[in-house]
Design a protein around this motif. Sequence first.
Motif, PDB file in Angstrom:
ATOM      1  N   SER A  57      42.593  29.950  39.117  1.00  0.00           N
ATOM      2  CA  SER A  57      43.806  30.549  39.738  1.00  0.00           C
ATOM      3  C   SER A  57      43.428  32.089  40.111  1.00  0.00           C
ATOM      4  N   ILE A  58      42.791  32.878  39.668  1.00  0.00           N
ATOM      5  CA  ILE A  58      42.479  34.316  39.828  1.00  0.00           C
ATOM      6  C   ILE A  58      41.473  34.356  41.207  1.00  0.00           C
ATOM      7  N   LEU A  59      40.792  33.184  41.533  1.00  0.00           N
ATOM      8  CA  LEU A  59      39.841  33.271  42.691  1.00  0.00           C
ATOM      9  C   LEU A  59      40.879  32.771  43.875  1.00  0.00           C
ATOM     10  N   HIS A  60      41.859  32.112  43.494  1.00  0.00           N
ATOM     11  CA  HIS A  60      42.857  31.706  44.602  1.00  0.00           C
ATOM     12  C   HIS A  60      43.742  33.059  45.117  1.00  0.00           C
ATOM     13  N   ARG A 244      42.826  47.280  40.656  1.00  0.00           N
ATOM     14  CA  ARG A 244      44.293  47.076  40.428  1.00  0.00           C
ATOM     15  C   ARG A 244      44.524  45.507  40.203  1.00  0.00           C
ATOM     16  N   PHE A 245      44.145  44.948  41.145  1.00  0.00           N
ATOM     17  CA  PHE A 245      44.686  43.541  41.187  1.00  0.00           C
ATOM     18  C   PHE A 245      44.085  42.950  40.031  1.00  0.00           C
ATOM     19  N   LEU A 246      42.831  43.046  39.580  1.00  0.00           N
ATOM     20  CA  LEU A 246      42.135  42.498  38.180  1.00  0.00           C
ATOM     21  C   LEU A 246      42.900  42.998  37.167  1.00  0.00           C
ATOM     22  N   GLU A 247      43.697  43.995  37.000  1.00  0.00           N
ATOM     23  CA  GLU A 247      44.396  44.445  36.039  1.00  0.00           C
ATOM     24  C   GLU A 247      45.617  43.847  35.825  1.00  0.00           C
ATOM     25  N   THR A 248      45.953  43.266  36.847  1.00  0.00           N
ATOM     26  CA  THR A 248      47.449  42.354  36.783  1.00  0.00           C
ATOM     27  C   THR A 248      47.037  40.934  36.246  1.00  0.00           C
ATOM     28  N   ILE A 257      37.914  40.914  33.202  1.00  0.00           N
ATOM     29  CA  ILE A 257      37.616  40.310  34.480  1.00  0.00           C
ATOM     30  C   ILE A 257      36.795  41.304  35.285  1.00  0.00           C
ATOM     31  N   ILE A 258      35.666  40.844  35.807  1.00  0.00           N
ATOM     32  CA  ILE A 258      34.948  42.057  36.508  1.00  0.00           C
ATOM     33  C   ILE A 258      34.492  41.088  37.967  1.00  0.00           C
ATOM     34  N   LEU A 259      34.081  41.852  38.644  1.00  0.00           N
ATOM     35  CA  LEU A 259      33.432  41.598  39.992  1.00  0.00           C
ATOM     36  C   LEU A 259      32.123  41.996  40.104  1.00  0.00           C
ATOM     37  N   LEU A 260      31.167  41.162  40.352  1.00  0.00           N
ATOM     38  CA  LEU A 260      29.840  41.360  40.495  1.00  0.00           C
ATOM     39  C   LEU A 260      29.265  40.937  41.992  1.00  0.00           C
ATOM     40  N   ASP A 261      28.363  41.898  42.449  1.00  0.00           N
ATOM     41  CA  ASP A 261      27.760  41.472  43.850  1.00  0.00           C
ATOM     42  C   ASP A 261      26.571  40.643  43.787  1.00  0.00           C
ATOM     43  N   LYS A 262      25.806  40.371  44.610  1.00  0.00           N
ATOM     44  CA  LYS A 262      24.460  39.605  44.710  1.00  0.00           C
ATOM     45  C   LYS A 262      23.365  40.328  43.991  1.00  0.00           C
ATOM     46  N   HIS A 263      23.612  41.564  43.510  1.00  0.00           N
ATOM     47  CA  HIS A 263      22.707  42.324  42.795  1.00  0.00           C
ATOM     48  C   HIS A 263      22.957  42.409  41.301  1.00  0.00           C
TER      49      HIS A 263
END
Length: 643
Positions: A57-60, A244-248, A257-263
């Motif tokens: 749902s969050i990915l969407h 802010r999007f993740l905070e909602t 909820i976190i975002l990671l890059d390839k590293h």
Amino acid sequence: MLEKIKHMTFTLRFSLLAIFITLFVIITGTFFGVFYIHLHKLTLNAAFLLIDRASYSILHGLDVKLHPLEAANLFSVENIYDGAIHVDDAHEMTFYMMRLLEKLALAKEIYWGDVNGNWISVRKAEHGFTSQIITRSPIKTPAASTTTAKTTVATTQATATFVYLDKQYREVGRRVISIDYDPRNRPWFIQAATQKKTIWTDVYTFEPTSYYLGITVATPIFHQNGSALLGVFGIDIGLDYLSRFLETQTISKKSEIILLDKHGVIIATPSLARLELLPAKRQHLQDTSLFVDKPWVKAAATIYQDTHQTFFQFKSNDATYLASFRSIPTLANNNWFIGIVAPAADFTHQLHIIEFAYLFFDVTIFALGIAVMLMLVTRVVTPIKKLVAETEKIKQFDLSSSKPISSHIREVTELSEAIDSMKIGLRSFKKYVPDSLVRQLIKAGEDAIVGGAKRDIAVFFSDIRGFTAIASETDSNELIKQVYEYFDALSQCIITEQGVIDKYIGDSVMAFWGAPHASDNPCAQAAHAALECMKKIKILNEVWAKQKKHVFQTRIGIHFGEAIVGNVGSSERLNYTALGDTVNIASRLISESKIYGIPILVTETVYQQIKNDYILRLVDHVVFTGKHESIAIYELIGEKDDL
């Protein structure tokens, strides 16, 4: 210690409850032990499914936010190709970018940079928008007139024009500075020009307009024949906007909820949404305290980097956690991932609800069981407790009526009737003795004995002028009723001011303040009571005059001084009263009131105590019988606040 334990006693109610509760705990503990193990496994499986569904749902939702940015970028490029937007018209470009920014929630800034190093951008600001135009070659600016535009030679030193606009696109200010900035050297320009397609950059520091971190979606624009590059159109997305999007998004009470890059770098988290500025350096896993202060979130990111499991369970600090990591479709080429980490306890609350339901059922059965056992005991204990409460009220000299205590036990009924009879007797006794005195004797737990002590008190005397003549002309029954109303009015005023009514002497009342309880200002209380008495008597006289009855003209005298206060009398009967010269002087003021025709007279000692708050008038200096020195007497007129 053992000897004390042997002699300890317990009530029957406590003993029965202790046995029953012990058995209940043993049985319930065994039952819940087996029950919890099986149900806990089922709950964790359900939690896995819930997080998996939430991650989709969050990915969407994130993809719905990101995809329009790429689409808007391509749409803008098509408009430039078609000539719908002229990149050499800064005014037109600024207006277009502002309208586009309003439509894109995650967009922070939109800009266009050409191969000559010219630059047009619009970014969101608190007041509305900020437009920046950097020129190195001829370009139409919003401030320039089409009829006066001049061609200039490009220089290595760029000129930046900042235009500040409100939300209605109205200019509210501008400034022009020299700036050392070339869009052709920025990552988004180089990457888009090199790959010749729409690209998403890695995280980098936005310059020169801010020090925010973010990413850019950029598309190169070539001449119609595709041979030469014209420039690059880009849209910035700040990490703070993503945060802010993740905070909602909410998965569970304590989920992260976190975002990671390839590293494996944590590039966005809800905590970033609360920061005013992001640091210029990217934070790696070993140094993410600014972004994530929970060690179990860092542990989840580390496990994912090592194992690349999309869903797993792990322990941190003796607690169980669940984690889910999935690739973000729009940023698939960048290898960005979204991670959801949550304590397993967030999902076992359903288990606790079921536990509570079973516990409630067992407690209900338990309560019904002890209700039967306690029914007979309660029939005896409850009325006895009520009787004890009644005796406590009597101890405080609270003689108010209460509901009869009913019981099928004869002794309890007889005791209740005896207490009610005692209350009736004490209520009658209360009319003869001051409440405060009785409460003091009860509190001390002593018998009333002959004796007294010297106290500074304010003594109050009152009488009715010409009462003897009134008595001779009035029916005795009518007079008694009228005097009752009169004394009742005076008594209420005195008691309200916490005075002690010593006695009623014919048509006179004697009262005093300062005993048995000390008072901060007994004279002020006596003076206020006297004034209130006069007000109530005036009201009574108006009523009596309409009823054709005699009116009572009251005279009051107040003196302050030392007197002996205590129990006076015989072994059969005592009277709590005040004796001494202070009492005599107060009583003689009544006679002086008759001479001077003044309703309220006070002495010098009273005047000194109340002169700051009351209005008084010096009447005379008099010498009382048996005295050698004169005493100043004053008329009490009223309180200063009332006049």
